[in-house]
Design a protein around this motif. Structure first.
Motif, PDB file in Angstrom:
ATOM      1  N   GLU A  55       0.109  -0.753  -0.246  1.00 13.89           N
ATOM      2  CA  GLU A  55       0.114  -0.073  -0.070  1.00 13.89           C
ATOM      3  C   GLU A  55       0.730   1.714  -0.193  1.00 13.89           C
ATOM      4  O   GLU A  55       0.903   2.389  -1.266  1.00 13.89           O
ATOM      5  CB  GLU A  55      -0.735  -0.050   1.631  1.00 13.89           C
ATOM      6  N   THR A  58      -7.208   1.462  -2.629  1.00 13.78           N
ATOM      7  CA  THR A  58      -6.841   0.000  -2.582  1.00 13.78           C
ATOM      8  C   THR A  58      -6.618  -0.214  -4.277  1.00 13.78           C
ATOM      9  O   THR A  58      -6.351   0.832  -5.274  1.00 13.78           O
ATOM     10  CB  THR A  58      -8.973  -0.159  -3.079  1.00 13.78           C
ATOM     11  N   GLU A  59      -5.994  -0.705  -4.330  1.00 16.71           N
ATOM     12  CA  GLU A  59      -5.962  -2.000  -5.865  1.00 16.71           C
ATOM     13  C   GLU A  59      -6.508  -1.216  -7.101  1.00 16.71           C
ATOM     14  O   GLU A  59      -6.705  -0.416  -8.213  1.00 16.71           O
ATOM     15  CB  GLU A  59      -5.528  -3.601  -5.855  1.00 16.71           C
ATOM     16  N   ARG A  60      -8.047  -1.227  -7.025  1.00 14.78           N
ATOM     17  CA  ARG A  60      -8.659  -0.210  -8.120  1.00 14.78           C
ATOM     18  C   ARG A  60      -8.670   0.693  -8.194  1.00 14.78           C
ATOM     19  O   ARG A  60      -8.919   1.609  -9.144  1.00 14.78           O
ATOM     20  CB  ARG A  60     -10.363  -1.031  -7.693  1.00 14.78           C
ATOM     21  N   TRP A  61      -8.352   1.759  -7.075  1.00 19.91           N
ATOM     22  CA  TRP A  61      -8.321   3.240  -7.885  1.00 19.91           C
ATOM     23  C   TRP A  61      -6.927   3.077  -7.913  1.00 19.91           C
ATOM     24  O   TRP A  61      -6.807   4.251  -8.764  1.00 19.91           O
ATOM     25  CB  TRP A  61      -8.530   3.375  -5.735  1.00 19.91           C
ATOM     26  N   SER A  64      -7.502   5.350   2.244  1.00 21.65           N
ATOM     27  CA  SER A  64      -8.358   3.988   1.907  1.00 21.65           C
ATOM     28  C   SER A  64      -8.216   4.049   0.224  1.00 21.65           C
ATOM     29  O   SER A  64      -8.999   3.811  -0.280  1.00 21.65           O
ATOM     30  CB  SER A  64     -10.720   4.542   1.342  1.00 21.65           C
TER      31      SER A  64
END
Length: 157
Positions: free
Chosen positions: A5, A76-79, A74
């Motif tokens: 992260e 995430t890998e999607r973002w 917050s």
């Protein structure tokens, strides 16, 4: 060492910073004639469209940096993919929106100056999501004969 992260966050911040600063630098470099005949391409012929693309990228990158700061905790890998694609999508959308304005398909009361179009391109990049919603509505209106966004009973979607 860094966690996954933390590496994502560091990479996104560096990537967006390069896009942001690099777009301003490229605008200055193009304006100074640095790339007039690079790679056998005559950049002068489409210099204005490069300005529009870079202004769209600046707007999209500024918006992405703002959200990155706001939602820093917050991620995430999607973002991560969203942050990577944002400047590229905004640059292309800005150019095509200016083309739609110039062609008369989309109407907007603005000066015919390059500076005014650069301003519009920036706003297109910054408001990319809203622009895409309007383009979807325009496409529905042009090719279906009606706007399906207000008609919830249309079964042909």
């Amino acid at each position: 060492m860094f966690s996954r992260e933390q590496l994502y966050k560091l990479g996104i911040m560096a990537y967006l910073t390069v896009w942001y600063v690099g777009s301003f630098w490229l605008i200055a470099a193009i304006g100074s004639g640095l790339f007039e005949h690079t790679f056998g391409i005559d950049f002068i012929k489409f210099q204005d469209y490069l300005y529009y693309a870079l202004a769209g990228a600046i707007g999209g990158t500024l918006y992405a940096m703002r959200l990155f700061h706001f939602y820093y905790d917050s991620l995430t890998e999607r973002w991560v993919l969203w942050y990577i694609l944002r400047p590229i999508l905004c640059a292309g959308t800005a150019v095509m929106t200016i083309v739609l304005f110039e062609s008369g398909i989309m109407l907007l009361e603005a000066k015919e100056s390059v500076i005014a179009k650069i301003g519009i391109a920036f706003l297109v990049g910054f408001g990319y999501g809203k622009v895409m919603d309007k383009l979807k509505t325009l496409t529905e209106t042009l090719f279906n004969g009606k706007d399906n966004s207000t008609d919830g009973d249309d079964k042909s979607k």
